[in-house]
Design an enzyme around this catalytic site. Sequence first.
Site: not given
Ligand code: TEU
Length: 559
Positions: A225, A286
């Site tokens: 993440d 991610e």
């Molecule tokens: O998302 C992290 C993140 O970088 C996303 O918000 C990204 O900017 C976005 O998807 C771009 O379209 C992750 C998780 O997937 C999210 O659900 C969490 O809220 C976040 O981390 C914090 O842990």
Amino acid sequence: MSSDPSAAGLPRATGRLTSTAPWWRDAVVYEVYPRSFADSDGDGTGDLAGLIGRLDHVTSLGVDALWIAPWYPSPMADGGYDVSDYRDIHPDFGALADADVLIAEAHRRGLRVITDMVANHTSAEHPWFRAALAAAPGSAERTRYFFRDGRGEHGELPPNNWISAFGASAWTRTTDPDGHPGQWYLHTFAPEQPDLDWSSDDVRAEFDGILRFWFDRGVDGLRIDAAPAMAKVPGLPDADYGGQAYFASAEWVGNPHWDVDGVHEIFRRWRAVAREYDGDRVLVAEAVVASPQRLSLYLRPDELQTAFNFAFLKAAWGPGLRAVIDETLASHATVGASATWVLGSHDETRLVTRLGRDDTAAVHLVDPALAPSDPALGTRRARAATLLMLALPGSAYLYQGDELGLPFVEDIPGELRQDPVYHRSHGALPGRDGSRVPMPWAGDRPPFGFTVDGVTPWLPQPASWRDLTVAAEDADPTSMLGLVRDALRLRRRFAAEPSLTWQPSAASVLDFTRGEHHRCVVNLSPTPVRLDPPWSVAIASAPVRDGVLPPDATAWLSR
Ligand code: TEU
């Protein structure tokens, strides 16, 4: 791609999937948001027993792996991305024993299991953060996070100008035990998600242990993440956001708290841990970063094997897709990595809703009231986009409910919304709850088999979903579910071909072959396209009549 483990060369008896081929290179991965998948105990929240009970649906699709969004104990300030114990299961979802059964049951069906690893931040309820709050400035407990004195005469201003992904300052001030205002701490996301300081040896060693804990239990991979957030420029200098007041990580280069080169050392360390294990355990980033070139740095041979392709996910429906595909393949080739293709997740507007808008580029967290969507158009394009995604070389991700064509739910009452994005923007942004509404399984009214009849799911399901249940679509071979199943069956042949070759076409038509015998044509133009013999249609997202592919449609051809 087959639900028969022996067909994929996987041993049946041991319950452990071992394979010499890098299985993740062309795997189709199904994302499960456990809170919204299936509820076995009637509390309105999904759980692992519910997921185990519905694994047949997953295998019926023909996917290769599950990615399960966080399942750990958590106060749920951000849907479980605020972890208070990394070595257990949230009591609402079950217990560790359920995770063991789930992993074993998935393996028995030939499915791999990828779990979510949230290591940029913990929950504010994590014992480490509680200890840090209770300890003095400068203490060892505080060095695991970013505690700093404030600026200004009395420390009343945040230590720097960094902004949170969920809006407003990335710093929150603490209160000392004597009631006086104290130091500030950093949170890239919500205040309930304090960032860990990955320059701390304690932090590094702790996560080595957490990784081994889950690999020992048999998980086949980890989705990392917010990977680009995990290193910060030492000294925490102010950022230059170019006047933007919101978090737009994808456009940032040279940002002191995003995609800082120090992240790579962490991932080399993690890869070394993964290599202690058999079965080719996969690490998936991610990582929303500024360019495919920046992304490829995460995929060097001693780092992570794959990463979500946000460039593809965010691309508008149109001729520009070709450049995104080319750049993806070219940048991945420089490091010998295989590409991924993603069209949806628990963070994004549902695909059918996005593609039914005038502006089809995925603008994160856009207000749907400002961007109306045509469901028929969106569904037509979502079918075409899904066939395109599944024809491309590499691995693909399918988010639960996208196989049914579920729309983004826009009318969830404010008091039921859970996403901090909604609450921190005081309702100005709708947040992501609309993509997290529980799955409709069967029946003609809510809860559609998601939970026990008479129980209200944690987010309400629209009555109109009666036509989009698994049971309803199962009975209709022309449904999105039917299309996805057929495509995944045929994909096995496409996936066997290593590369993609563009064929001459108009700019608004994507036309490529995979090997000698397989071809994919996507009509992005407003006019029909003629499909010439000797190719014959293997599958199409819309009816092909007299050899003519209508607008907003994809066909797979074979010869
Ligand atoms: O998302 C992290 C993140 O970088 C996303 O918000 C990204 O900017 C976005 O998807 C771009 O379209 C992750 C998780 O997937 C999210 O659900 C969490 O809220 C976040 O981390 C914090 O842990």
